[in-house]
Design a protein around this motif. Structure first.
Motif, PDB file in Angstrom:
ATOM      1  N   LYS A  25       0.971  -1.109  -0.075  1.00  0.00           N
ATOM      2  CA  LYS A  25      -0.065  -0.016  -0.026  1.00  0.00           C
ATOM      3  C   LYS A  25       0.979   1.348   0.082  1.00  0.00           C
ATOM      4  O   LYS A  25       1.774   1.448   0.759  1.00  0.00           O
ATOM      5  N   ASP A  26       0.363   2.279  -0.701  1.00  0.00           N
ATOM      6  CA  ASP A  26       1.234   3.449  -0.822  1.00  0.00           C
ATOM      7  C   ASP A  26       0.921   4.356   0.131  1.00  0.00           C
ATOM      8  O   ASP A  26      -0.159   5.008   0.368  1.00  0.00           O
ATOM      9  N   PHE A  27       1.694   4.518   1.232  1.00  0.00           N
ATOM     10  CA  PHE A  27       1.206   5.197   2.484  1.00  0.00           C
ATOM     11  C   PHE A  27       1.403   6.763   2.259  1.00  0.00           C
ATOM     12  O   PHE A  27       2.388   7.009   1.264  1.00  0.00           O
ATOM     13  N   GLN A  28       0.707   7.483   2.746  1.00  0.00           N
ATOM     14  CA  GLN A  28       0.900   9.142   2.564  1.00  0.00           C
ATOM     15  C   GLN A  28       1.621   9.817   3.493  1.00  0.00           C
ATOM     16  O   GLN A  28       1.596  11.211   3.566  1.00  0.00           O
ATOM     17  N   GLY A  29       2.284   9.109   4.556  1.00  0.00           N
ATOM     18  CA  GLY A  29       2.903   9.801   5.663  1.00  0.00           C
ATOM     19  C   GLY A  29       2.273  10.583   6.811  1.00  0.00           C
ATOM     20  O   GLY A  29       2.352  11.554   7.321  1.00  0.00           O
ATOM     21  N   MET A  30       0.882   9.803   6.928  1.00  0.00           N
ATOM     22  CA  MET A  30       0.145  10.342   8.021  1.00  0.00           C
ATOM     23  C   MET A  30      -0.158   9.285   8.984  1.00  0.00           C
ATOM     24  O   MET A  30      -0.064   8.046   8.908  1.00  0.00           O
ATOM     25  N   LEU A  31      -0.358   9.679  10.362  1.00  0.00           N
ATOM     26  CA  LEU A  31      -0.813   8.888  11.327  1.00  0.00           C
ATOM     27  C   LEU A  31      -2.314   9.122  11.775  1.00  0.00           C
ATOM     28  O   LEU A  31      -2.349  10.455  12.300  1.00  0.00           O
ATOM     29  N   GLU A  32      -3.387   8.167  11.702  1.00  0.00           N
ATOM     30  CA  GLU A  32      -4.473   8.304  12.135  1.00  0.00           C
ATOM     31  C   GLU A  32      -4.643   7.958  13.916  1.00  0.00           C
ATOM     32  O   GLU A  32      -4.229   6.852  14.098  1.00  0.00           O
ATOM     33  N   LEU A  88      12.508  11.148  16.210  1.00  0.00           N
ATOM     34  CA  LEU A  88      11.360  10.165  16.047  1.00  0.00           C
ATOM     35  C   LEU A  88      10.086  10.881  16.513  1.00  0.00           C
ATOM     36  O   LEU A  88       8.838  10.747  16.019  1.00  0.00           O
ATOM     37  N   PRO A  89      10.091  11.067  17.994  1.00  0.00           N
ATOM     38  CA  PRO A  89       8.831  11.564  18.577  1.00  0.00           C
ATOM     39  C   PRO A  89       8.227  12.963  17.958  1.00  0.00           C
ATOM     40  O   PRO A  89       7.092  13.021  17.638  1.00  0.00           O
ATOM     41  N   ALA A  90       9.178  13.626  17.417  1.00  0.00           N
ATOM     42  CA  ALA A  90       8.617  15.041  16.514  1.00  0.00           C
ATOM     43  C   ALA A  90       7.846  14.615  15.318  1.00  0.00           C
ATOM     44  O   ALA A  90       7.025  15.021  14.821  1.00  0.00           O
ATOM     45  N   TYR A  91       8.731  13.578  14.534  1.00  0.00           N
ATOM     46  CA  TYR A  91       8.056  13.337  13.187  1.00  0.00           C
ATOM     47  C   TYR A  91       6.669  12.447  13.581  1.00  0.00           C
ATOM     48  O   TYR A  91       5.711  12.591  12.835  1.00  0.00           O
ATOM     49  N   ILE A  92       6.424  11.741  14.597  1.00  0.00           N
ATOM     50  CA  ILE A  92       5.309  10.993  14.751  1.00  0.00           C
ATOM     51  C   ILE A  92       4.186  12.053  15.054  1.00  0.00           C
ATOM     52  O   ILE A  92       2.909  12.082  14.682  1.00  0.00           O
ATOM     53  N   LEU A  93       4.528  13.152  16.002  1.00  0.00           N
ATOM     54  CA  LEU A  93       3.447  13.999  16.238  1.00  0.00           C
ATOM     55  C   LEU A  93       3.224  14.899  15.023  1.00  0.00           C
ATOM     56  O   LEU A  93       1.851  15.188  14.839  1.00  0.00           O
ATOM     57  N   PHE A  94       3.922  15.063  14.302  1.00  0.00           N
ATOM     58  CA  PHE A  94       3.769  15.824  13.048  1.00  0.00           C
ATOM     59  C   PHE A  94       3.045  14.968  12.029  1.00  0.00           C
ATOM     60  O   PHE A  94       2.022  15.617  11.321  1.00  0.00           O
ATOM     61  N   MET A  95       3.231  13.731  12.134  1.00  0.00           N
ATOM     62  CA  MET A  95       2.341  13.011  11.238  1.00  0.00           C
ATOM     63  C   MET A  95       0.809  12.746  11.694  1.00  0.00           C
ATOM     64  O   MET A  95       0.028  12.750  11.159  1.00  0.00           O
ATOM     65  N   CYS A  96       0.741  12.802  12.695  1.00  0.00           N
ATOM     66  CA  CYS A  96      -0.578  12.869  13.414  1.00  0.00           C
ATOM     67  C   CYS A  96      -1.202  14.150  13.236  1.00  0.00           C
ATOM     68  O   CYS A  96      -2.241  14.203  12.755  1.00  0.00           O
ATOM     69  N   LEU A  97      -0.445  15.299  13.348  1.00  0.00           N
ATOM     70  CA  LEU A  97      -1.028  16.681  13.006  1.00  0.00           C
ATOM     71  C   LEU A  97      -1.399  16.669  11.564  1.00  0.00           C
ATOM     72  O   LEU A  97      -2.303  17.320  11.085  1.00  0.00           O
ATOM     73  N   ARG A  98      -0.631  16.150  10.742  1.00  0.00           N
ATOM     74  CA  ARG A  98      -1.037  16.131   9.391  1.00  0.00           C
ATOM     75  C   ARG A  98      -2.408  15.312   9.036  1.00  0.00           C
ATOM     76  O   ARG A  98      -3.063  15.935   8.118  1.00  0.00           O
ATOM     77  N   HIS A  99      -2.601  14.327   9.858  1.00  0.00           N
ATOM     78  CA  HIS A  99      -3.915  13.650   9.592  1.00  0.00           C
ATOM     79  C   HIS A  99      -4.891  14.493   9.916  1.00  0.00           C
ATOM     80  O   HIS A  99      -6.116  14.583   9.415  1.00  0.00           O
ATOM     81  N   HIS A 105       3.219  16.346   0.731  1.00  0.00           N
ATOM     82  CA  HIS A 105       2.675  16.174   2.041  1.00  0.00           C
ATOM     83  C   HIS A 105       2.480  17.536   2.871  1.00  0.00           C
ATOM     84  O   HIS A 105       2.419  17.426   4.099  1.00  0.00           O
ATOM     85  N   CYS A 106       2.577  18.646   2.158  1.00  0.00           N
ATOM     86  CA  CYS A 106       2.358  19.703   2.808  1.00  0.00           C
ATOM     87  C   CYS A 106       0.978  20.058   3.602  1.00  0.00           C
ATOM     88  O   CYS A 106       0.123  19.394   2.912  1.00  0.00           O
ATOM     89  N   LEU A 107       0.769  20.889   4.488  1.00  0.00           N
ATOM     90  CA  LEU A 107      -0.518  20.970   5.113  1.00  0.00           C
ATOM     91  C   LEU A 107      -1.429  21.953   4.132  1.00  0.00           C
ATOM     92  O   LEU A 107      -0.877  22.706   3.442  1.00  0.00           O
ATOM     93  N   SER A 108      -2.671  21.245   4.029  1.00  0.00           N
ATOM     94  CA  SER A 108      -3.516  22.029   3.216  1.00  0.00           C
ATOM     95  C   SER A 108      -4.599  22.759   3.419  1.00  0.00           C
ATOM     96  O   SER A 108      -5.237  23.765   2.992  1.00  0.00           O
ATOM     97  N   ASN A 109      -5.008  22.730   4.872  1.00  0.00           N
ATOM     98  CA  ASN A 109      -6.141  23.338   5.217  1.00  0.00           C
ATOM     99  C   ASN A 109      -5.831  24.397   6.428  1.00  0.00           C
ATOM    100  O   ASN A 109      -6.734  25.361   6.740  1.00  0.00           O
ATOM    101  N   PHE A 110      -4.886  24.497   7.443  1.00  0.00           N
ATOM    102  CA  PHE A 110      -4.540  25.258   8.286  1.00  0.00           C
ATOM    103  C   PHE A 110      -3.235  25.993   8.121  1.00  0.00           C
ATOM    104  O   PHE A 110      -2.191  25.319   7.919  1.00  0.00           O
ATOM    105  N   ASP A 111      -3.355  27.100   8.506  1.00  0.00           N
ATOM    106  CA  ASP A 111      -1.715  28.030   8.695  1.00  0.00           C
ATOM    107  C   ASP A 111      -1.559  28.093  10.150  1.00  0.00           C
ATOM    108  O   ASP A 111      -2.164  28.913  11.008  1.00  0.00           O
ATOM    109  N   LEU A 112      -0.655  27.485  10.381  1.00  0.00           N
ATOM    110  CA  LEU A 112       0.024  27.191  11.765  1.00  0.00           C
ATOM    111  C   LEU A 112       1.144  28.101  12.130  1.00  0.00           C
ATOM    112  O   LEU A 112       2.054  27.831  12.990  1.00  0.00           O
ATOM    113  N   ALA A 113       1.202  29.293  11.507  1.00  0.00           N
ATOM    114  CA  ALA A 113       2.308  30.237  11.814  1.00  0.00           C
ATOM    115  C   ALA A 113       2.487  30.752  12.943  1.00  0.00           C
ATOM    116  O   ALA A 113       3.581  30.856  13.659  1.00  0.00           O
TER     117      ALA A 113
END
Length: 1852
Positions: free
Chosen positions: A1468-1475, A1505-1516, A1585-1593
């Motif tokens: 399966k082709d994953f999109q780099g997100m964690l639900e 790794l924790p930062a990547y996991i948190l960001f992948m959760c945030l991406r979803h 993989h960029c964020l599409s809905n929210f601007d988190l500046a």
């Protein structure tokens, strides 16, 4: 040791002097036993003869060696006596500007009469945590020792500060309390430490006054107990006062003032709130003008009153009570101005309407008549009657003054009482430190009752001091187990008994006060009669009968008896007191005279019951009647309070501070030896010296003795046991064994022995120096001779070389001439030959060209003819071929038509037989219909073929027309060729003409060449002239260019300097702004922590208050969108809760919190307003976007449906193209893919066999059908119609028979296969369908082969890549091994072994990581294979069921392949997100942040790794457009990180780990934000993989602030780890052994520079730095951030080292400078090894490097001063001067820095613009930046290990 050995020529001694007390002199002649005098020479060169006392024969005191002068501890001096002490203090005070000196356990403080920058917070931080002997003497060192002993020994401490007026007692006590307040802090938010410090200005205002000796003299004694809790934080304080000088209220001597508060009120009388006091200038009041000095220079009384009022407010005394106090004070001033006149000799009267008395009565609220009555009268009571008696004017005036003193004393006690109430706390007191600020020994021309009490108190304190010093000496000797004898010291117990014993002076005084007619004279007679003959310490003056003399410990003092009884009684007119008590308008005045403790507190608080009970010095008057209020005498009260003080001091560990007044004129750094000696004798310093000198004052450890006097030992004397070595050497050097004693750890020396050993050491070093000088001079002379000899040889060599070069030059010229001639002749011959050769070649070229052209023309003609023939013959052959083809095709058509007709007949016969067969067997009907459909389709195909034939005929016609046109064109070309031939002949004729013209042209050319030759000669001349002009112009041009370049270079340099300066200024401003912002963050974090502590305190207080309900401070955080808003809301709600809880406890707490919150709110108000505006704009834009989104959503859905249909159609087209492509491939690959023996070949054979069997069956069925169709031909049509009508019902019946769902499904599949089977092209098949079967088999075979080929290719590619990677790793490993081998070969053996071990550890760690990575890969492979196995097993089951059904299904095709080919399933082709589910958010935060172990993650998993996991959760969450989920996830993450840092903030690994992960999380938010600036380095996959809905500046800013806080926490953590190592490793440890010399130490033992076990060294610092660096690298910290951390580490190292160097006199020497420079070089080497030389860390060490250089450079001449000023750019003027003042020679060969040189340095540096701060700010943190660092790691490749317990996360 004999005196003749010490009193030799050049020995220096001290002799008495009337002016300087002691004067230095040098012996001119050796002393011999029996000499009556000494021949001496003074320092000014004058020779004198010093006569010895004939009775005692005592020799003068010997002077200490120069290297011992200026020591921190007087007990370190070898000769301990008065002149040595006096000289050492003078050198330190005058030359080195050092005001503090140790004398054993006593700190001697000399008042500099100048403000010194040595009491700031940086100095406090430098002394905090240090041992007392490690730093230079300071009041902070004593305070730190008391604080440390309190914490270590669990014993209360006392600091006793004494000295005469003007010596600086109050200032010393104030600084000690400031140190405690700064170091310990407070246990609550009530800021007790600020209240303790705020009590100082109050007590100074009401208890201090200007005297002739001091502008701020304390006129009372005080003992302040500072209470601490079990964590040793300040919780409160208590003050006791002693013997206020009340007489100063009514009388002041010349050049003195009353108490400060009176002058402050008079100076502020213009203020509106003080108008009703009716005050004016101080000169207008009697009580403030008697000293005729109402102003103190440099003091603003108005500002001082503001300070006093602020202190009152801080201590909780409100404004109304303050005005009441000021009313009482103003009333006292007005009372002093009340004028009393004589009425007669026995009575007095106050004139009516006296304005001052009226003002007094108005202020205190009493009637004018009553007060005027009792100021001039008094009431006498007898047993039966009461009389009112008039008073004479003198007695009335004395009564008025007594009332004033009594009111002021009551007011003073009231203020002290309420100050104590404000300082009392409810927290239980664990221990305390008392600070005693009490008057020193006093003696004046006229000494009265006050001086008697003061000297009595000093007698008691001196006794306690002597006992304590003797006790310490005894404990030291017993600890070291050396024999000791009782030391004789002065015991002042007899003097104390004389004063306080039964029938002592105080008893007799109290007894005389009780007598009705007691007087001072009668009391003096009683003293004479009682003590004159019985006590030797009591004497009577010869010329007076109203005085007595007491021999105190310091001096004899003569006391005048006049006034003793009156001051001891301290009587006040009772009726006057009653009048004041009757005041109804002034409640404060009534409180002053009520002894019951029922007075209301100004703050409205009830004194707490916890803590230490305050010890009041006042007697318990609540049990007495008011008439007996004043019966207890002042002497009795003072004796009782003094006894209580001594009990308190004896129960504590005392620390002594003796303040010395250097001169009586308040001149800065001016030393008066006479005044200093008087005070040294009076304060007990010399007694300490005498006690120390009587024993063994000099003490050395064995290691220090061995290091210092190693030069006196021979090699054979050095033994492994250093203790035995020292013993043997001492026995040889000092014969008298009574001069030293060996203890367990130290060697004890008598006075003078160290000086003797230093003399021996200096002699040995001097002899060694002479030998070194001799050798050096010999070496220099030989070097000079060798230099001259070498110069002579060099001159000879150059001369001979010159002659040889001349000869060679002549020979070279001769040979050159010959060569020139040869080449000239050769050139002429070569030129002639080339001319002939060129002519011959020209002729040959023309001839050969003509022949070649002729041959070319003939070949061209032949070629054209051949082409024409070829084309014609080809055309004829094609015509014949087409005619034959047409005939053959026509013949074939005829034959095929005939055969088709025959076949049609046969088919018609079969059709008739089929009609009959239908009746017999209805099951064959479908097959017949299929055959009919095939015939129809074949007919249609025939039609299409005919159409194609027609098209071919038309195309043939067109082609023939085209060929005819081509033939015509070729004929035209032939005609053109003929015409070209005719043109050739004409061209030849024209060529002849051109040749003739060429000859003519050549002649013309020759003439032109001749003219050109002449012209060239002329032009050459002209060019030479122009060249000369051009040369001159070039020179001018070059000069101009040079000038222009110089000017441009100057302008460029100026511009560059200006740009650099502007850039530096901008960088400085940026750093300041960053620093300010980060300081605000730090302050914000500190307030958060305080707020959390406050919440915990409130929670604990809520336990006892069940009715109170706590506000949930986290509600705002959950509802807020931004973290800052949530935290601020928490603070607001918390502050409201704090107000509710603490409303009845402490109002100052709430005020302080509100003040802090207000400051923070003001600082961020502008940012908050802007944020609110942005929020409003965002909300409006968001609402508008939502509306537009809803409108566009419908159109988007329609567009998506259309797009989906288009994609489906495109998909069908692609499938069709794929089928055609496979069919075309089958035609090409069929010939080569079926090799015999291959698996495909076997499959093909099986399929062919099955097809043949099926074909045989089909043939038999066709034969049966043929026979039946013949007989049933007639009935076929009717039967067909009937079957057609009943066909739906038959199908319905068949479907109804399929009961099972599986059967129905299989039937549908069979029907679909049947429909699909009708698609093949029948015009390509033969009759039996064999080619079709072969085609299907080949398709399956090719699919199988393609699959196998693709699998093998992927396997091969993966193996090749793996082999390449392994090869690259082997190469890198080989290179690394070679580098390590080369480095190891350069190291010494020990370091080589350590490096090899380190390398082996690194290698094993890497292998471990590789194995763990392989294990994880294998785990992933196993999981993948398991999934595939499940899929395959499922497919096998389906295939088995399909085969079973295929055997029973009637609709299955017979041509279906038996062995289907398996197609592998793609991953399966994953999109780099964690639900994750929303309820799992807490579990995610808990497992990933709160319970994560950084060590395991850093070693086993990828960094960040924790930062990547948190960001992948945030991406979803962003992918599903869930804003609530995004907000809660970010908020929970930030709060959890803060929580774990608060919990484990002292663990470096934890802080470093979360700093790296926070930065990585921040970088991920930037990298995938969609901003173009951050997407430059992304791959195309990462951009998807960029964020599409929210601007988190804005959240990025919050996380950046969090990273700043973590960075500061990391710096603090590193500082706590490095702080204990820096001083020991950088300063104290001898990295270069034997360079530093060890000087004698005093009682204050400093830390040894010899490395003992457990001592930190430079290697310890380097190892710790390496550990920090490796930990940050393992955690994946950004390299730029590591550079900033290292820079901060080196700044801390440099700042702490330099600060300690500036505060330690023993470290400022030449050898220590060498040690420091070596240590700095080792730090630079560490930077070089780590590749961090460009991070700016080296520049932070520049001040330390310059300080070390300053210790080593010459410091004598003006050139040296200029060099120092230019070298020490990084040091401030104060630091340079401090180092020069502290510079101390370790050996006699070094010289001290002269005072004149230091003044020269100050003069040269006075123009510098710099801060006067002495120490570097060790708490300063450079502003941190987080440069963007994108990650190359693909999010879809990240695997989550099972060890993190995150199985609830789903990869998307």
């Amino acid at each position: 040791m004999a005196a003749s050995e010490l009193y030799t020529k050049c020995a220096r001694v001290w002799i008495p002097d009337a002016e300087e007390v002691w004067k230095s002199a040098e012996l001119i002649k050796d002393y011999k036993n029996g000499d009556a005098s000494l021949q001496l020479m003074l320092e000014d060169g004058k020779s004198i003869e010093h006569t010895l006392d004939p009775k005692t024969k005592n020799l003068p005191y010997l002077r200490n060696p120069d290297i011992l002068v200026g020591e921190n501890d007087l007990t370190a001096l070898s000769y301990l006596h008065e002149p040595a002490v006096l000289h050492n203090l003078k050198v330190r005070f005058v030359d080195s500007k050092l005001i503090y000196t140790y004398c054993g356990i006593v700190l001697v403080a000399i008042n500099p009469y100048e403000t010194l920058p040595i009491y700031g917070s940086d100095i406090i931080n430098a002394y905090s945590g240090q041992n007392m002997g490690d730093m230079d003497p300071h009041i902070f060192a004593v305070a730190e020792e008391a604080y440390k002993q309190m914490a270590r020994d669990e014993r209360n401490q006392s600091i006793i500060v004494s000295g005469e007026s003007g010596a600086g007692k109050t200032v010393s006590a104030k600084y000690a309390m400031r140190y405690f307040a700064t170091v310990s802090g407070s246990a609550s938010e009530a800021n007790v430490e600020e209240k303790v410090l705020a009590s100082n200005p109050i007590m100074e205002a009401i208890g201090n006054a200007k005297t002739t000796r001091n502008d701020n003299s304390s006129r009372f004694g005080k003992y302040i107990e500072i209470g601490f809790d079990n964590r040793y934080r300040i919780i409160g304080a208590n003050m006791r006062t002693y013997l206020l000088e009340k007489s100063r209220v009514v009388f002041q001597a010349d050049e003195e003032r009353n108490y400060h508060i009176f002058y402050q009120l008079c100076a502020s009388s213009h203020l509106p709130e003080l108008k009703n006091l009716k005050l004016s200038s101080a000169n207008d009041f009697l009580y403030t003008r008697q000293g005729r000095s109402p102003v103190i220079i440099g003091v603003d009384d108005t500002k001082e009153l503001c300070t006093t009022r602020n202190a009152f407010t801080l201590l909780g005394i409100n404004e109304s009570y303050q005005m009441g106090l000021f009313q009482v004070l103003a009333a006292i001033l007005h009372l002093g101005n009340v004028e009393i006149k004589d009425r007669d000799s026995d009575s007095s009267v106050i004139p009516p309407n006296n304005c001052h008395l009226m003002a007094f009565c108005e202020l205190v609220g009493v009637t004018y008549q009553d007060m005027s009555q009792w100021l001039c009268h008094r009431k006498l009571k007898t047993a039966t009657e009461t009389y009112v008696k008039t008073l004479p004017r003198l007695q009335a005036t004395n009564a008025r003054d007594a009332l004033s003193k009594h009111i002021y004393a009551k007011l003073f006690n009231w203020i002290v009482e309420h100050v104590n109430k404000a300082l009392i706390t409810n927290v239980k007191q664990h221990s305390f430190i008392g600070v005693l600020d009490i008057y020193g020994f006093e003696t004046f021309e006229i000494n009265s009752f006050e001086q008697f009490c003061i000297n009595y108190a000093n007698e008691k304190l001196q006794q306690q001091f002597n006992m304590h010093v003797f006790k310490l000496e005894q404990e030291e000797y017993m600890k070291e187990q050396i024999p000791w004898t009782l030391i004789d010291f002065y015991d002042n117990q007899p003097c104390i008994n004389l004063i306080e014993a039964k029938m002592g002076i105080l008893d007799l005084l109290d007894e005389e006060c009780k007598m009705p007619k007691g007087s001072d004279d009668s009391w003096a007679q009683k003293l004479y009669n009682t003590h004159l003959k019985t006590c030797s310490l009591f004497e009577k003056p010869r010329m007076s009968n109203r005085a007595f003399i007491i021999q105190h410990f310091a001096d004899k003092v003569e006391y005048q008896c006049e006034g003793f009884l009156a001051k001891n009684k301290d009587t006040v007119n009772e009726e006057q007191i009653n009048v004041l008590k009757a005041s109804k308008k002034f409640n404060l005045l009534v409180e002053l005279f009520h002894d019951e403790e029922k007075a209301t507190s100004p703050t409205g608080q009830v004194p707490g019951t916890g803590g230490r009970t305050r010890l009041s010095i006042k007697p318990d008057k609540s049990r007495e009647k008011s008439s007996k209020e004043h019966k207890k005498t002042v002497g009795c009260q003072f004796r009782n309070s003094l006894q209580m003080l001594m009990e308190t001091l004896n129960a504590t560990t005392p620390h002594y501070v003796r303040c010395i007044k250097p001169n009586d004129f308040k001149m800065a750094f001016t030393f008066d030896p006479k005044r200093a000696v008087q005070q040294l004798r009076a304060c007990g310093v010399l007694e300490t010296i005498r006690i120390s000198a009587a024993g063994f004052p000099s003490r050395w450890t064995y290691q220090e003795f061995f290091s210092r006097y190693r030069v006196l030992m021979k090699q054979k004397d050095v033994l492994p046991d250093k203790k035995l070595t020292c013993r043997n050497v001492l026995e040889k050097l000092v014969q008298d064994q009574d001069k030293y004693q060996f203890g367990k750890t130290k060697i004890f020396f008598r006075a003078g022995q160290v000086a003797y050993l230093e003399k021996l050491r200096a002699d040995k070093l001097r002899a060694a120096c002479i030998r070194i000088q001799k050798t050096i001079r010999c070496w220099l002379a030989r070097k000079k001779y060798l230099r001259k000899r070498s110069a002579a040889i060099t001159i000879q060599r150059f001369t001979r070389g010159y002659q040889a070069r001349c000869l060679v030059k002549f020979m070279r010229r001769t040979q050159a001439a010959t060569i020139i001639q040869k080449y000239r002749r050769m050139y002429v011959e070569k030129k002639r030959y080339r001319q002939k050769q060129a002519a011959a070649l020209a002729m040959q070229t023309i001839l050969r060209a003509y022949i070649a052209r002729q041959k070319y023309q003939s070949l061209l003609r032949e070629h054209k003819v051949v082409i024409i023939q070829k084309r014609v013959r080809g055309w004829l052959a094609r015509c014949w071929y087409k005619r034959c083809l047409i005939a053959i095709v026509y013949l074939q058509c005829c034959i095929r038509r005939m055969r088709a007709r025959r076949e049609l007949k046969k088919l018609k016969i079969e059709a008739r037989s089929v009609e009959h067969f239908k009746k017999l067997n209805k099951g064959m009907e479908n097959k017949i219909m299929q055959l009919q459909r095939r015939i129809d389709e074949q007919t249609r195909e025939n039609k299409s073929v005919n159409e194609k034939l027609v098209g071919l005929e038309s195309s043939y016609t067109v082609e023939s027309e085209r060929l005819r046109g081509e033939l015509n064109r070729l004929r035209g070309v032939e005609e053109q060729a003929k015409n070209k031939t005719n043109q050739v002949t004409s061209l030849l004729e024209e060529l002849e003409k051109l040749k003739k013209e060429l000859s003519v042209t050549q002649q013309e050319k020759k003439t032109i060449e001749d003219w050109a030759h002449n012209y060239r000669d002329e032009m050459e001349k002209m060019v030479s002239e122009l060249k000369e002009q051009n040369g001159t112009l070039k020179k001018d041009k070059d000069d101009l260019n040079r000038l222009i370049q110089e000017q441009s270079q100057q302008m460029t340099e100026k511009m560059a300097r200006a740009i650099v300066q502007e850039t530096q200024q901008l960088e400085t401003d940026l750093n300041e702004e960053r620093s300010r912002y980060q300081n605000l963050l730090t302050e914000h974090l500190r307030l958060e922590e305080k707020y959390d502590d406050l919440k915990e305190a409130m929670a604990s207080s809520n336990v006892s208050k069940p009715g109170h309900r706590r506000t949930d401070s986290t509600h705002s955080s959950n509802e807020s969108e931004y973290t800052y808003n949530s935290e601020y809301a928490e603070l607001e709600e918390g502050s409201r809760a704090a107000e509710d809880v603490t409303r009845g406890i402490d109002t100052s707490l709430t005020l302080k919190l509100q003040k802090r919150l207000t400051e923070l709110e003001q600082e961020k108000q502008s940012l908050r307003n802007e944020l609110e505006n942005k929020e409003e704009q965002f909300q409006r834009a968001r609402a508008r976007d939502d509306a537009e989104f809803k409108k566009a959503r419908g159109a988007e859905l329609e567009y998506e449906s259309l797009k989906r249909q288009e994609l489906e159609s495109e998909n069908k087209k692609l499938k069709h193209n794929l089928v055609e492509m496979r069919q075309s491939l089958l035609g090409n690959a069929a010939a080569s893919s079926g090799a015999p023996g291959s698996p495909a070949y076997k499959v093909l054979l099986e399929q062919l066999n099955s097809a043949c069997e099926e074909l045989d069956v089909r043939k038999e069925e066709v034969l049966i059908l043929r026979s039946q169709l013949v007989s049933q031909k007639e009935a076929m049509h009717h039967k067909d119609e009937k079957e057609t009508m009943t066909e739906p019902s038959v199908y319905a019946e068949d479907v109804s028979k399929l009961k099972d769902a599986d059967e129905l499904k299989q039937a549908c599949i069979g029907l679909k296969d049947t429909n699909r089977s009708a698609a093949p092209d029948f015009h390509k098949l033969n009759e039996d369908g064999e080619l079709w079967l072969v085609n299907q088999g080949l398709k399956e075979t090719i699919r199988l082969l393609e699959h196998q080929l693709q699998t093998q290719r992927r396997t091969y590619d993966s193996e090749v890549e793996a082999l390449r990677g392994e090869l690259q790793n082997v190469k890198e490993e080989n290179n690394r091994q070679q580098q390590l081998l080369a480095q190891n070969l350069q190291l010494p053996p020990e370091a080589r072994i350590e490096a090899s071990l380190q390398h082996e550890i690194t290698r094993l760690t890497n292998e471990n990581l590789d194995l763990m990575e392989q294990l994880e890969k294998q785990d992933r492979t196993i999981r993948k294979l398991k999934k595939q196995l499940k899929v395959y097993s499922k497919r096998i089951g389906e295939m088995g069921a399909g085969q079973t059904e295929g055997q029973t299904s009637p609709g299955q095709m017979v041509d279906e392949p038996i062995h289907p080919v398996n197609i592998p399933r793609r991953e399966k082709d994953f999109q780099g997100m964690l639900e994750y589910k929303k309820e799992d958010e807490l579990k995610l935060v808990k497992n990933l942040i709160l319970e994560l172990k950084p060590r395991g993650v850093a070693v086993n998993l990828i960094p960040g790794l924790p930062a990547y996991i948190l960001f992948m959760c945030l991406r979803h969450a962003d992918y599903v457009n869930d804003d609530q989920k995004v907000r809660t996830l970010l908020t929970s993450t930030i709060n959890s990180i803060k929580k774990i840092l608060k919990k484990r903030g002292d663990d470096f690994e934890t802080v470093s780990f979360w700093l790296a992960n926070t930065c990585r999380f921040l970088h991920c938010l930037k990298q995938y934000s969609g901003d173009e600036a951050f997407m430059k380095h992304n791959t195309s996959r990462q951009n998807e993989h960029c964020l599409s809905n929210f601007d988190l500046a804005e959240y990025r800013q919050v996380i950046s602030d969090l990273a700043i806080q973590i960075y500061q926490q990391l710096i603090k953590c590193m500082e706590n780890i490095l702080q204990p190592m820096i001083v020991s490793g950088m300063l104290e440890h001898e990295t270069i052994q034997g360079v530093s010399g060890v000087k004698p130490t005093g009682l204050r033992k400093r830390t040894s520079s010899i490395a003992d076990e457990g001592t930190y060294t430079l290697d310890s610092i380097l190892r710790q730095l390496s550990a920090f660096h490796s930990t940050m690298c393992q955690h994946g910290t950004d390299p730029e951030l590591i550079k900033q951390v290292v820079k901060q580490q080196f700044y801390i190292i440099g700042a702490v080292t330099l600060n300690n160097l500036l505060l330690r006199k023993d470290m400022c020497s030449w050898s220590k400078g060498m040690q420091i420079r070596y240590n700095v070089s080792q730090l630079e080497e560490w930077l070089r090894d780590k590749g961090l030389m460009v991070c700016g860390a080296k520049e932070t060490l520049e001040p330390l490097i310059q300080a070390a250089q300053l210790l080593q450079v010459k410091k004598k001449t003006d050139e040296d001063a200029e060099a120092i000023c230019s070298m020490c750019q990084a040091l401030t003027t104060a630091q340079i001067v401090k180092v020069l003042n502290l510079y101390t020679p370790v050996n006699e060969f070094e010289e001290r820095v002269s005072v004149a040189f230091i003044r020269t340095i100050q003069t040269r540096l006075r123009d510098r613009c710099e801060s006067p701060q002495l120490l570097m700010d060790t708490k300063m943190i450079y502003p941190v930046t987080f440069p963007f660092s994108p990650s190359s790691l693909a999010l879809e490749t990240i695997q989550i290990p099972s060890s993190l317990n995150l199985a609830f996360l789903t990869r998307v």
